[in-house]
Design a protein around this motif. Structure first.
Motif, PDB file in Angstrom:
ATOM      1  N   ALA A 129       0.828  -1.205   0.000  1.00 28.29           N
ATOM      2  CA  ALA A 129       0.000   0.000   0.000  1.00 28.29           C
ATOM      3  C   ALA A 129       0.861   1.254   0.000  1.00 28.29           C
ATOM      4  O   ALA A 129       0.568   2.227  -0.698  1.00 28.29           O
ATOM      5  CB  ALA A 129      -0.919  -0.015   1.219  1.00 28.29           C
ATOM      6  N   GLY A 130       1.954   1.251   0.770  1.00 23.58           N
ATOM      7  CA  GLY A 130       2.840   2.420   0.803  1.00 23.58           C
ATOM      8  C   GLY A 130       3.530   2.664  -0.519  1.00 23.58           C
ATOM      9  O   GLY A 130       3.598   3.807  -1.001  1.00 23.58           O
ATOM     10  N   ILE A 131       4.044   1.571  -1.146  1.00 24.64           N
ATOM     11  CA  ILE A 131       4.710   1.729  -2.440  1.00 24.64           C
ATOM     12  C   ILE A 131       3.733   2.267  -3.492  1.00 24.64           C
ATOM     13  O   ILE A 131       4.048   3.172  -4.271  1.00 24.64           O
ATOM     14  CB  ILE A 131       5.308   0.382  -2.889  1.00 24.64           C
ATOM     15  CG1 ILE A 131       6.469  -0.014  -1.963  1.00 24.64           C
ATOM     16  CG2 ILE A 131       5.796   0.460  -4.331  1.00 24.64           C
ATOM     17  CD1 ILE A 131       6.996  -1.406  -2.224  1.00 24.64           C
ATOM     18  N   SER A 132       2.513   1.725  -3.511  1.00 22.68           N
ATOM     19  CA  SER A 132       1.513   2.172  -4.487  1.00 22.68           C
ATOM     20  C   SER A 132       1.132   3.637  -4.253  1.00 22.68           C
ATOM     21  O   SER A 132       0.962   4.407  -5.207  1.00 22.68           O
ATOM     22  CB  SER A 132       0.278   1.275  -4.388  1.00 22.68           C
ATOM     23  OG  SER A 132      -0.677   1.643  -5.357  1.00 22.68           O
ATOM     24  N   ALA A 133       1.012   4.025  -2.975  1.00 18.70           N
ATOM     25  CA  ALA A 133       0.662   5.414  -2.678  1.00 18.70           C
ATOM     26  C   ALA A 133       1.770   6.365  -3.102  1.00 18.70           C
ATOM     27  O   ALA A 133       1.511   7.422  -3.692  1.00 18.70           O
ATOM     28  CB  ALA A 133       0.376   5.567  -1.183  1.00 18.70           C
ATOM     29  N   THR A 136       1.785   9.486  -6.056  1.00 15.93           N
ATOM     30  CA  THR A 136       2.080  10.904  -5.796  1.00 15.93           C
ATOM     31  C   THR A 136       3.396  11.366  -6.409  1.00 15.93           C
ATOM     32  O   THR A 136       3.506  12.508  -6.858  1.00 15.93           O
ATOM     33  CB  THR A 136       2.110  11.170  -4.283  1.00 15.93           C
ATOM     34  OG1 THR A 136       3.046  10.271  -3.660  1.00 15.93           O
ATOM     35  CG2 THR A 136       0.727  10.923  -3.683  1.00 15.93           C
ATOM     36  N   LEU A 137       4.410  10.496  -6.446  1.00 14.67           N
ATOM     37  CA  LEU A 137       5.741  10.914  -6.894  1.00 14.67           C
ATOM     38  C   LEU A 137       5.950  10.760  -8.394  1.00 14.67           C
ATOM     39  O   LEU A 137       6.648  11.558  -9.011  1.00 14.67           O
ATOM     40  CB  LEU A 137       6.821  10.119  -6.146  1.00 14.67           C
ATOM     41  CG  LEU A 137       6.900  10.321  -4.631  1.00 14.67           C
ATOM     42  CD1 LEU A 137       7.999   9.455  -4.050  1.00 14.67           C
ATOM     43  CD2 LEU A 137       7.160  11.781  -4.299  1.00 14.67           C
ATOM     44  N   HIS A 138       5.403   9.700  -8.992  1.00 16.04           N
ATOM     45  CA  HIS A 138       5.599   9.406 -10.419  1.00 16.04           C
ATOM     46  C   HIS A 138       7.087   9.347 -10.756  1.00 16.04           C
ATOM     47  O   HIS A 138       7.548   9.930 -11.738  1.00 16.04           O
ATOM     48  CB  HIS A 138       4.916  10.451 -11.300  1.00 16.04           C
ATOM     49  CG  HIS A 138       3.438  10.541 -11.092  1.00 16.04           C
ATOM     50  ND1 HIS A 138       2.557   9.600 -11.580  1.00 16.04           N
ATOM     51  CD2 HIS A 138       2.679  11.447 -10.425  1.00 16.04           C
ATOM     52  CE1 HIS A 138       1.332   9.926 -11.243  1.00 16.04           C
ATOM     53  NE2 HIS A 138       1.368  11.033 -10.532  1.00 16.04           N
ATOM     54  N   SER A 139       7.843   8.626  -9.940  1.00 20.53           N
ATOM     55  CA  SER A 139       9.288   8.527 -10.123  1.00 20.53           C
ATOM     56  C   SER A 139       9.649   7.110 -10.545  1.00 20.53           C
ATOM     57  O   SER A 139       9.375   6.147  -9.821  1.00 20.53           O
ATOM     58  CB  SER A 139      10.017   8.906  -8.828  1.00 20.53           C
ATOM     59  OG  SER A 139      11.392   8.647  -8.930  1.00 20.53           O
ATOM     60  N   GLU A 140      10.256   6.971 -11.717  1.00 19.67           N
ATOM     61  CA  GLU A 140      10.672   5.649 -12.185  1.00 19.67           C
ATOM     62  C   GLU A 140      11.764   5.076 -11.285  1.00 19.67           C
ATOM     63  O   GLU A 140      11.780   3.866 -11.016  1.00 19.67           O
ATOM     64  CB  GLU A 140      11.175   5.744 -13.626  1.00 19.67           C
ATOM     65  CG  GLU A 140      10.107   6.103 -14.636  1.00 19.67           C
ATOM     66  CD  GLU A 140      10.646   6.111 -16.049  1.00 19.67           C
ATOM     67  OE1 GLU A 140      11.798   5.654 -16.236  1.00 19.67           O
ATOM     68  OE2 GLU A 140       9.940   6.556 -16.959  1.00 19.67           O
ATOM     69  N   LYS A 141      12.644   5.941 -10.835  1.00 22.19           N
ATOM     70  CA  LYS A 141      13.737   5.461  -9.992  1.00 22.19           C
ATOM     71  C   LYS A 141      13.207   4.898  -8.685  1.00 22.19           C
ATOM     72  O   LYS A 141      13.595   3.795  -8.248  1.00 22.19           O
ATOM     73  CB  LYS A 141      14.714   6.613  -9.723  1.00 22.19           C
ATOM     74  CG  LYS A 141      15.935   6.203  -8.935  1.00 22.19           C
ATOM     75  CD  LYS A 141      16.886   7.382  -8.787  1.00 22.19           C
ATOM     76  CE  LYS A 141      18.132   6.969  -8.009  1.00 22.19           C
ATOM     77  NZ  LYS A 141      19.068   8.106  -7.833  1.00 22.19           N
ATOM     78  N   PHE A 142      12.314   5.622  -8.054  1.00 23.42           N
ATOM     79  CA  PHE A 142      11.738   5.141  -6.794  1.00 23.42           C
ATOM     80  C   PHE A 142      10.957   3.852  -7.027  1.00 23.42           C
ATOM     81  O   PHE A 142      11.054   2.898  -6.241  1.00 23.42           O
ATOM     82  CB  PHE A 142      10.818   6.204  -6.200  1.00 23.42           C
ATOM     83  CG  PHE A 142      10.017   5.719  -5.018  1.00 23.42           C
ATOM     84  CD1 PHE A 142      10.589   5.672  -3.760  1.00 23.42           C
ATOM     85  CD2 PHE A 142       8.704   5.293  -5.183  1.00 23.42           C
ATOM     86  CE1 PHE A 142       9.858   5.211  -2.664  1.00 23.42           C
ATOM     87  CE2 PHE A 142       7.972   4.831  -4.100  1.00 23.42           C
ATOM     88  CZ  PHE A 142       8.544   4.790  -2.837  1.00 23.42           C
ATOM     89  N   CYS A 170       1.224   1.867 -15.074  1.00 20.94           N
ATOM     90  CA  CYS A 170       0.958   3.314 -15.029  1.00 20.94           C
ATOM     91  C   CYS A 170       2.231   4.125 -15.126  1.00 20.94           C
ATOM     92  O   CYS A 170       2.284   5.159 -15.807  1.00 20.94           O
ATOM     93  CB  CYS A 170       0.214   3.675 -13.741  1.00 20.94           C
ATOM     94  SG  CYS A 170      -1.492   3.096 -13.681  1.00 20.94           S
ATOM     95  N   LEU A 171       3.281   3.662 -14.446  1.00 21.89           N
ATOM     96  CA  LEU A 171       4.505   4.439 -14.373  1.00 21.89           C
ATOM     97  C   LEU A 171       5.247   4.432 -15.703  1.00 21.89           C
ATOM     98  O   LEU A 171       5.828   5.433 -16.109  1.00 21.89           O
ATOM     99  CB  LEU A 171       5.400   3.902 -13.264  1.00 21.89           C
ATOM    100  CG  LEU A 171       6.582   4.790 -12.885  1.00 21.89           C
ATOM    101  CD1 LEU A 171       6.087   6.128 -12.352  1.00 21.89           C
ATOM    102  CD2 LEU A 171       7.455   4.116 -11.853  1.00 21.89           C
ATOM    103  N   PHE A 172       5.220   3.302 -16.405  1.00 20.81           N
ATOM    104  CA  PHE A 172       5.932   3.210 -17.670  1.00 20.81           C
ATOM    105  C   PHE A 172       4.999   3.423 -18.858  1.00 20.81           C
ATOM    106  O   PHE A 172       5.214   2.878 -19.926  1.00 20.81           O
ATOM    107  CB  PHE A 172       6.617   1.842 -17.772  1.00 20.81           C
ATOM    108  CG  PHE A 172       7.767   1.698 -16.825  1.00 20.81           C
ATOM    109  CD1 PHE A 172       9.009   2.212 -17.139  1.00 20.81           C
ATOM    110  CD2 PHE A 172       7.593   1.071 -15.604  1.00 20.81           C
ATOM    111  CE1 PHE A 172      10.071   2.081 -16.258  1.00 20.81           C
ATOM    112  CE2 PHE A 172       8.647   0.933 -14.718  1.00 20.81           C
ATOM    113  CZ  PHE A 172       9.897   1.446 -15.041  1.00 20.81           C
TER     114      PHE A 172
END
Length: 368
Positions: A35-39, A43-49, A80-82
Motif C-alpha cells: 500500500a505504501g509503495i503504491s501510494a 504521488t511521486l511518479h518517479s521511475e527510480k523510486f 501506469c509508471l511506464f
C-alpha cells in the motif's frame, strides 16, 4: 482520481487472497509495504523510486512468498509508471518468471486467484488509459472551442467598433460638409442681401421706406449671426480628434512619434480642441528644444476622465523652466478652464500628464 479508485479496488482484491491461508504478521507487513509503495508511486511518479521499491519488495517476497499476494496491485503501478515506454516493462519479465517459480508452494486456488487479479489489473489499466485519453481529447476540443469563440467574439467586437467608428467619422464629415455648404451658399446669399439693403437705404429718398429697410437689415443681420453660430457649432462638432492628430504627426518630420488612441465617441469639442492644442504645442517644443529621437502620445478615455500623455526621450528641461514658457502657461490655462490637471516631468526626457474630468453638463460648450 480514476487511477486511485483502481488501486483501491485492486488492493482490496489482493487482501482477499488471505482467504486461502492464515494471515500472519509477515502478510500484514507486506500489505502495508504494498500500500505504501503504491501510494508513493501515485504521488511521486518517479521511475527510480518505483524500480528500487519493487526490487526490494521482490527480494523480500523471494524469502516470504506471501508477498506475491499483492502482485496485481504492483503490476498496475508498473503499467501506469511506464506509460508511453512500455518496452521497459520487458525488464520486469525475468523477475516475474522467478516470482512464479517461487510461488509454486502456494495453493493452486490462490495462484488462479492472483492470475485473475493480474488479468483484472490489465483490464482496469486499459479501461482507465482509454478513459483518460478521451478526457484529454475532450478537454482539448473544449479548450479549442472556447478559444475559437473568444477569437470570434473579439473579431465581432473589433468589427462593431470599426463600424461604429466609420459611422462616427462619416457623420463628422457630413457635418463638416453641411457647415461648408451653409457658409458658402446661405452665408454668401445673406451677405449679398445685407449689402443690397444697405445700398437701397443709401439711394432711397422716400421716408416711408426707411423703417422697413431698417427692419429688413436687422432681420438679415440677425439671420447672418445665427448662421455664423450654427456653422461654428457644426465645425466644432465635426472635428475628428484621431484624424486631426494623425494629420499632425504625418506632417511632423523631426522624429518618429507613435500614437496610442483609446477613446470613445462622441467627445466634447472642448476636450478635443484642448488636447489638439496641447499636442501642437508639445510637438513644437519637441522640435525646438528636446533633441529627442522618438516620442509617444497616449490618448485614453477612462470611466471618469480623459487622459493625454506625451513623452519623449530628449534632454528634458530644468524644473525652473517649466513655469516660465508661454507655451506651457497656455497649456495650463486651457486645462484649468476645463477643470483638469496637468503635470510636467523633466527627468529622462520631457513628459506631459494631462487629465480632464468628465461632467454630465459638458457638451462642448466650455471656452476653447
Amino acid at each position: 482520481m480514476i487511477i486511485l479508485t483502481d488501486k483501491i479496488l485492486l488492493f482490496l482484491y489482493c487482501l482477499g487472497a488471505c482467504a486461502f491461508f492464515a494471515p500472519d504478521p509477515v502478510y500484514a507487513a507486506f500489505s502495508l509495504a504494498a500500500a505504501g509503495i503504491s501510494a508513493f508511486n501515485y504521488t511521486l511518479h518517479s521511475e527510480k523510486f518505483c524500480g528500487v521499491a519493487l526490487l526490494l519488495y521482490g527480494c523480500a517476497a523471494g524469502f516470504f512468498p506471501t508477498g506475491f499476494c499483492f502482485f496485481p496491485l504492483l503490476t498496475y503501478d508498473l503499467m501506469c509508471l511506464f506509460k508511453g515506454r512500455r518496452e521497459r516493462l520487458w525488464l520486469f519479465l525475468p523477475p516475474g518468471i522467478l516470482a512464479c517459480v517461487l510461488a509454486q508452494d502456494f495453493l493452486a486456488g490462490c495462484l488462479y486467484y492472483l492470475a485473475f487479479g493480474t488479468a483484472l489489473c490489465v483490464v482496469l489499466y486499459l479501461r482507465t488509459d482509454n478513459l483518460l485519453k478521451l478526457q484529454e481529447t475532450y478537454r482539448k476540443v473544449r479548450d479549442d472551442s472556447m478559444e475559437r469563440n473568444l477569437l470570434l467574439q473579439e473579431k465581432n467586437r473589433t468589427l462593431l467598433e470599426k463600424q461604429n467608428y466609420e459611422i462616427y467619422a462619416a457623420t463628422l464629415k457630413e457635418r463638416n460638409r453641411i457647415a461648408r455648404e451653409i457658409h458658402d451658399h446661405v452665408g454668401h446669399m445673406l451677405s449679398r442681401s445685407i449689402l443690397m439693403v444697405g445700398a437701397l437705404k443709401a439711394i432711397s429718398k422716400e421716408p416711408a421706406l426707411s423703417l422697413p429697410l431698417d427692419q429688413l437689415n436687422d432681420t438679415l443681420n440677425t439671420a447672418m449671426n445665427n448662421i455664423r453660430e450654427s456653422v461654428h457649432d457644426l465645425h466644432d462638432e465635426s472635428l475628428n480628434l484621431k484624424e486631426a492628430v494623425d494629420s499632425l504627426l504625418k506632417d511632423f518630420t523631426y522624429c518618429p512619434v507613435s500614437l496610442e488612441y483609446d477613446m470613445g465617441f462622441p467627445l466634447p469639442s472642448s476636450v478635443k480642441y484642448c488636447f489638439l492644442a496641447v499636442i501642437k504645442e508639445a510637438l513644437s517644443n519637441l522640435a525646438k528644444h528636446s533633441q529627442a529621437t522618438a516620442a509617444h502620445i497616449t490618448l485614453r478615455e477612462h470611466p471618469a476622465l480623459y487622459q493625454l500623455i506625451f513623452s519623449d526621450n530628449g534632454k528634458g528641461m530644468r524644473k525652473e523652466e517649466t513655469g516660465d514658457g508661454i507655451g506651457l502657461l497656455n497649456m495650463k490655462e486651457r486645462v484649468s478652464l476645463l477643470g483638469g490637471t496637468i503635470r510636467f516631468q523633466t527627468e529622462k526626457g520631457f513628459c506631459i500628464f494631462l487629465t480632464i474630468p468628465k461632467t454630465d453638463d459638458r457638451k462642448g460648450e466650455l471656452p476653447l
